[in-house]
Design a protein around this motif. Structure first.
Motif, short mmCIF file in Angstrom:
data_model
loop_
_atom_site.label_atom_id
_atom_site.label_comp_id
_atom_site.label_asym_id
_atom_site.label_seq_id
_atom_site.Cartn_x
_atom_site.Cartn_y
_atom_site.Cartn_z
N TYR A 100 9.08 -1.94 -11.82
CA TYR A 100 8.05 -1.39 -12.71
C TYR A 100 8.23 0.12 -12.88
CZ TYR A 100 5.84 0.23 -8.37
OH TYR A 100 5.59 0.85 -7.16
N GLN A 101 7.62 0.63 -13.94
CA GLN A 101 7.57 2.08 -14.16
C GLN A 101 6.31 2.60 -13.51
OE1 GLN A 101 8.77 3.44 -18.06
NE2 GLN A 101 7.32 5.11 -18.00
N SER A 102 6.49 3.59 -12.65
CA SER A 102 5.36 4.04 -11.84
C SER A 102 4.59 5.16 -12.54
CB SER A 102 5.85 4.52 -10.47
OG SER A 102 6.43 5.80 -10.58
N LYS A 103 3.41 5.45 -11.98
CA LYS A 103 2.58 6.56 -12.47
C LYS A 103 2.93 7.87 -11.77
CE LYS A 103 -1.73 5.66 -13.43
NZ LYS A 103 -2.00 5.29 -14.82
N ASP A 104 3.82 7.78 -10.79
CA ASP A 104 4.23 8.96 -10.03
C ASP A 104 5.31 9.71 -10.83
OD1 ASP A 104 5.15 10.86 -8.27
OD2 ASP A 104 5.24 9.49 -6.55
N PRO A 105 5.06 10.96 -11.26
CA PRO A 105 6.05 11.69 -12.06
C PRO A 105 7.35 11.97 -11.30
CG PRO A 105 4.26 13.14 -11.38
CD PRO A 105 3.84 11.76 -11.02
N ASP A 106 7.29 11.93 -9.96
CA ASP A 106 8.49 12.19 -9.17
C ASP A 106 9.30 10.91 -8.89
OD1 ASP A 106 7.89 14.91 -9.00
OD2 ASP A 106 6.58 14.58 -7.26
N ALA B 240 0.81 -1.23 0.00
CA ALA B 240 0.00 0.00 0.00
C ALA B 240 0.84 1.27 0.00
CB ALA B 240 -0.93 0.00 1.21
N ASP B 241 2.10 1.17 0.46
CA ASP B 241 2.90 2.40 0.61
C ASP B 241 3.81 2.69 -0.57
OD1 ASP B 241 4.45 0.19 1.02
OD2 ASP B 241 5.60 1.03 2.70
N ILE B 242 3.59 2.03 -1.71
CA ILE B 242 4.43 2.32 -2.88
C ILE B 242 3.54 2.82 -4.01
CG2 ILE B 242 6.08 0.55 -2.20
CD1 ILE B 242 5.05 -1.19 -4.47
N PRO B 243 4.13 3.54 -4.97
CA PRO B 243 3.32 4.12 -6.06
C PRO B 243 2.68 3.04 -6.94
CG PRO B 243 5.50 5.14 -5.95
CD PRO B 243 5.54 3.96 -5.05
N LYS B 244 1.63 3.42 -7.65
CA LYS B 244 0.96 2.53 -8.58
C LYS B 244 1.83 2.34 -9.82
CE LYS B 244 -2.56 2.72 -5.77
NZ LYS B 244 -2.75 1.65 -4.79
N ALA B 245 1.54 1.27 -10.56
CA ALA B 245 2.35 0.92 -11.71
C ALA B 245 1.71 1.36 -13.01
CB ALA B 245 2.59 -0.58 -11.73
N ARG B 246 2.57 1.80 -13.94
CA ARG B 246 2.12 2.08 -15.30
C ARG B 246 2.44 0.92 -16.23
NH1 ARG B 246 3.21 4.80 -20.15
NH2 ARG B 246 5.45 4.97 -19.81
N LYS B 247 3.60 0.32 -16.03
CA LYS B 247 3.96 -0.90 -16.75
C LYS B 247 5.05 -1.63 -15.97
CE LYS B 247 7.72 0.64 -19.76
NZ LYS B 247 8.25 0.67 -21.15
N ILE B 248 5.10 -2.92 -16.15
CA ILE B 248 6.14 -3.72 -15.52
C ILE B 248 7.36 -3.75 -16.44
CG2 ILE B 248 6.80 -6.05 -14.76
CD1 ILE B 248 3.91 -6.49 -13.93
N LEU B 249 8.50 -3.42 -15.86
CA LEU B 249 9.73 -3.49 -16.64
C LEU B 249 10.27 -4.91 -16.70
CD1 LEU B 249 11.43 -0.24 -15.31
CD2 LEU B 249 10.49 -0.60 -17.59
N TYR B 250 10.42 -5.54 -15.55
CA TYR B 250 10.83 -6.94 -15.55
C TYR B 250 10.49 -7.57 -14.21
CZ TYR B 250 15.01 -5.53 -12.88
OH TYR B 250 15.88 -5.03 -11.94
#
Length: 522
Positions: free
Chosen positions: A379-385, A340-350
């Motif tokens: 993964y690549q997150s949805k968080d721009p930071d 719960a304490d990590i950003p959401k994912a946009r895509k999985i890298l590996y």
């Protein structure tokens, strides 16, 4: 006439000892000035490589290197970077009876990995290593194959399966391949991470060599200038086949092979359009192989003469005998919820999966392997930071292999390899992974035998009158032990009692024994 011993030279590998040891290897990784300091670790992997081994008095000394590959988020700008490091170690296995120049067989795996960020420029890393070792010696002795000079020597023969070390060799093989990006992938700005894993698929002895085939799996993470999709992952496999020269090897011998001390390079190169879309890869792999000659031997383990008292000189040997092997494949499928304490994912890298064996349960013709898959999702997150996020989770698994004759008295050696990893992003905070595993088990049993290496005639005892005795079979008796006890022959007992050809005795049954001479058995 005196007893004559006819001898053969016996040459085989004798097990001196086995040991399993666990060691904690701790050290510091310093971030070089050419790289940005560390803010957060995304992924850290380690590969243990044995660089040298030496059998010394009552021990095996193992020297090796832990290769670390660390992916991290930098301080300040939150960029992604990676650093590689090596930490050496020395470990000892206790092996009473071991002596210099004996043969050793080792297996080394990383059981657990942990780290602490001491500062932006320093990491403290800890690895728990599992080290298995077996020491054997090539035993040469002259064993008695038959007796002469006395006509009525009774011998007990045992048929044993053994092996004899026949040679070993080392070589290097080089893999080169140019990887070209697909049209859907952006050009390379810089490579963040280079990683290679090599596994041996098969080895087979041939004339004067061992043929080794395997797979090198290359994993690359790179950064592009695409602001919306900046980080990309490449997974590529290269098959290889190479021969290790071993003079004297021939087809049909047992063989073993392993790969270690891998050097790997991957650098981007411009294509004809001047864009960095080609990656030059080169790997140098050290291969080791050894061959063993399988032996089936008939040895004399006991002897006596009803007419001539004799004493035997024996030598004990300890063998590791092959008892069976099995291979199978299984698929472990699991849905993983993001913490719960990590950003959401946009895509999985590996997704990286490391299988670890927790227990081997042997019995009732089966071997059950229970273990843990350590799954790491980057993964690549949805968080721009925060460009890239990661988390890991343990997945328990169990698989049973059918293996005729498997029971708890046997020793099991097992190995698990990851053949393929698939993943699907089910939601922004849930992923499904599917890992295809290859499992192999080998069963062996420890056999202790006594081999006759000489015999001497004793002074003749005074003979007593012949007699007929009644004997009730006791648990653990066999035809040989009863015949030796009464200093007669197995054929006489079978004849008087009309026993079947197999000579099996039933506890409590009655035997009639005709005894000619009462000579003490030795």
């Amino acid at each position: 006439m005196a007893i004559e011993c006819m001898r053969d030279l016996l040459k085989l590998d004798q097990v001196v000892g086995e040991d399993i040891s666990q060691a904690l290897v701790e050290g510091d990784v310093n971030i070089p000035d050419t790289k940005a300091p560390v803010s957060r670790i995304l992924d850290i992997t380690s590969q243990a490589v044995i660089s040298s081994k030496e059998v010394i008095q009552d021990k095996v000394m193992v020297e090796g290197v832990l290769h670390y590959d660390i992916l991290y988020v930098t301080e300040g700008d939150g960029e992604i970077d990676a650093v590689e490091a090596e930490i050496g170690f020395t470990q000892y296995l206790d092996m009473p009876g071991a002596r210099p120049k004996m043969l050793s067989c080792l297996d080394l795996t990383v059981e657990h990995l942990d780290y602490e960020i001491v500062s932006g420029r320093k990491l403290n890393v800890k690895a728990v290593l599992n080290l298995y070792g077996k020491v054997s010696e090539t035993l040469e002795l002259e064993s008695v194959r038959d007796f002469g000079g006395v006509s009525d020597v009774e011998v007990l023969r045992d048929r044993i399966e053994a092996s004899s070390s026949a040679g070993e060799g080392r070589t290097q093989t080089m893999l080169r391949e140019d990887l070209e990006l697909s049209d859907s992938m952006p050009s390379i700005q810089r490579i963040l991470r280079r990683n290679i894993r090599v596994r041996i698929n098969e080895q087979s002895a041939m004339d004067n060599k061992v043929r080794v085939t395997g797979m090198a799996e290359i994993k690359l993470l790179y950064q592009s200038d695409d602001e919306e999709d900046p980080v990309h992952f490449i997974n590529h496999e290269i098959e290889f086949a190479h021969s290790v020269e071993i003079p004297g090897a021939y087809q049909g011998m047992d063989s073993r092979a392993n790969a270690g001390n891998i050097e790997f390079y991957a650098d981007p190169r411009e294509d004809i359009n001047g864009e960095f879309r080609i990656i030059d890869t080169e790997a140098v792999i050290n291969l080791e192989a050894s061959v063993y000659e399988p032996l089936e031997l008939d040895i004399i383990s006991d002897a006596y003469s009803p007419s001539v008292p004799m004493t035997l000189k024996k030598k004990g040997i300890v063998l590791s005998q092959f008892a069976g092997e099995a291979k199978d494949q299984t698929v472990v499928k699991e849905s993983l919820a993001f913490p719960a304490d990590i950003p959401k994912a946009r895509k999985i890298l590996y997704v990286d999966v490391s299988p670890h064996i927790a227990s081997e349960i042997i019995g009732d013709g089966q071997v059950t392997i229970e273990g843990i898959l350590l799954a790491k999702i980057v993964y690549q997150s949805k968080d721009p930071d925060l460009l890239v996020g990661s988390f890991s989770q343990d997945i328990p698994f169990s698989h049973t292999l059918e293996l005729e004759g498997a029971d708890s008295s046997l020793t099991c050696t097992s190995e698990i390899n990851t053949d393929h990893i698939g993943h699907v992003l089910l939601a922004q905070d849930e992923a499904e992974i599917k890992a295809a595993l290859s499992i192999s088990v080998t069963l062996s049993k420890k056999i202790e035998k006594e081999v006759i290496i000489g015999a001497e005639e004793l002074e003749q005892s005074e003979a007593v009158e012949s007699g007929i005795y009644i004997y009730f079979v006791q648990p653990g008796d066999n035809l040989w032990s009863v015949a030796k006890k009464y200093n007669t022959t197995t054929s006489l007992i079978m004849g008087f009692n009309q026993l079947e050809d197999d000579g099996k005795l039933t506890p409590g049954s009655k035997l009639v024994i005709y005894k000619k001479l009462d000579i003490p058995a030795v």
